[in-house]
Scaffold this motif. Structure first.
Motif, short mmCIF file in Angstrom:
data_model
loop_
_atom_site.label_atom_id
_atom_site.label_comp_id
_atom_site.label_asym_id
_atom_site.label_seq_id
_atom_site.Cartn_x
_atom_site.Cartn_y
_atom_site.Cartn_z
N UNK A 163 0.86 -1.19 0.00
CA UNK A 163 0.00 0.00 0.00
C UNK A 163 0.90 1.23 0.00
N UNK A 164 0.63 2.15 -0.94
CA UNK A 164 1.38 3.41 -0.97
C UNK A 164 0.94 4.29 0.18
N UNK A 165 1.90 4.99 0.75
CA UNK A 165 1.53 5.97 1.78
C UNK A 165 0.75 7.09 1.09
N UNK A 166 -0.45 7.39 1.59
CA UNK A 166 -1.22 8.47 0.97
C UNK A 166 -0.67 9.83 1.37
N UNK A 167 -0.86 10.80 0.52
CA UNK A 167 -0.49 12.16 0.86
C UNK A 167 -1.56 12.70 1.80
N UNK A 168 -1.17 12.97 3.02
CA UNK A 168 -2.11 13.45 4.04
C UNK A 168 -2.29 14.97 4.00
N UNK A 169 -1.63 15.63 3.07
CA UNK A 169 -1.70 17.10 2.94
C UNK A 169 -1.37 17.79 4.25
N UNK A 170 -0.30 17.34 4.87
CA UNK A 170 0.12 17.92 6.14
C UNK A 170 0.91 19.21 5.90
N UNK A 171 0.76 20.14 6.82
CA UNK A 171 1.50 21.39 6.74
C UNK A 171 2.97 21.14 7.12
N UNK A 172 3.81 22.11 6.83
CA UNK A 172 5.21 22.02 7.22
C UNK A 172 5.32 21.91 8.74
N UNK A 173 4.49 22.68 9.46
CA UNK A 173 4.51 22.62 10.92
C UNK A 173 4.09 21.23 11.42
N UNK A 174 3.05 20.66 10.82
CA UNK A 174 2.63 19.31 11.21
C UNK A 174 3.77 18.32 10.99
N UNK A 175 4.45 18.43 9.85
CA UNK A 175 5.55 17.53 9.54
C UNK A 175 6.67 17.68 10.57
#
Length: 153
Positions: free
Chosen positions: A127-139
Motif C-alpha cells: 500500500x502506498x503511503x497516501x499524501x495526508x496534505x500535512x503542513x510544514x509545521x505538522x511535519x
C-alpha cells in the motif's frame, strides 16, 4: 466504416499522448519524467534541504506531533518496529535524516516513485503511503514526536 473510425480514434489517442520537446521534436510523457539519478537518497525530494534539530527535545512540538500521529498516522503505523499497514516507526530517526523524513511526510508520491528503498518497502507493505496534505509545521511536529519515540529527551 467502423474500421476507419477506430483507426482514426487510435491515431488521435497516440498523437495526444506525445508532447513537443524544447527542440520541437515529439516526445512521450515518460521521456519527460525526472530521472532517478537526480534523486538524493539522503534528503529525498521536496522543499526541505536542511532541517536543524536541537539536541534537546521540544516537548510542545512532540505533544502536537503525537496529536497528528493519533489522527492521521496511527491507523497505518505502530510506534514499535512492527509493521501494521505501513512500517513501524521505531528507530526511523536513527536510520533517516530529518530532511528525508520531512520531505517524505509532505511529498510521499514523488519520493515513492524515485526512492529504491521506498519501492522495496512498497513491495512488502503493498500500500502506498497516501499524501495526508500535512503542513510544514505538522511535519516538523511529527518529526519531533518520532524523535521522542526514539528516546531523545
Amino acid at each position: 466504416m467502423k474500421t476507419t473510425i477506430n483507426i482514426l480514434i487510435s491515431a488521435l489517442l497516440l498523437y495526444g499522448c506525445g508532447q513537443k520537446s524544447e527542440n520541437g521534436s515529439d516526445t512521450t510523457a515518460s521521456e519527460n519524467k525526472p530521472k532517478i539519478e537526480d534523486y538524493d537518497p539522503q534528503r529525498g525530494q521536496g522543499k526541505f534541504d536542511k532541517v536543524e534539530l536541537p539536541a534537546k527535545l521540544d516537548d510542545a512540538m512532540a505533544k502536537n506531533g503525537k496529536s497528528v500521529f493519533d489522527l492521521k498516522c496511527s491507523s497505518c503505523h505502530k510506534l514499535t518496529d512492527e509493521k501494521l499497514v505501513g512500517p513501524g516507526w521505531k528507530g526511523v530517526t536513527t536510520r533517516r535524516k530529518p530532511e528525508w523524513i520531512m520531505n517524505f511526510i509532505t511529498n510521499p508520491d514523488a519520493m515513492i516513485d524515485k526512492d529504491p528503498e521506498l519501492q522495496s518497502q512498497l513491495e512488502i507493505c503493498l500500500v502506498r503511503m497516501p499524501n495526508q496534505s500535512l503542513s510544514d509545521d505538522d511535519a516538523r511536529h511529527i518529526l519531533e514526536f518520532m524523535r521522542q519515540n526514539d528516546g531523545v529527551k
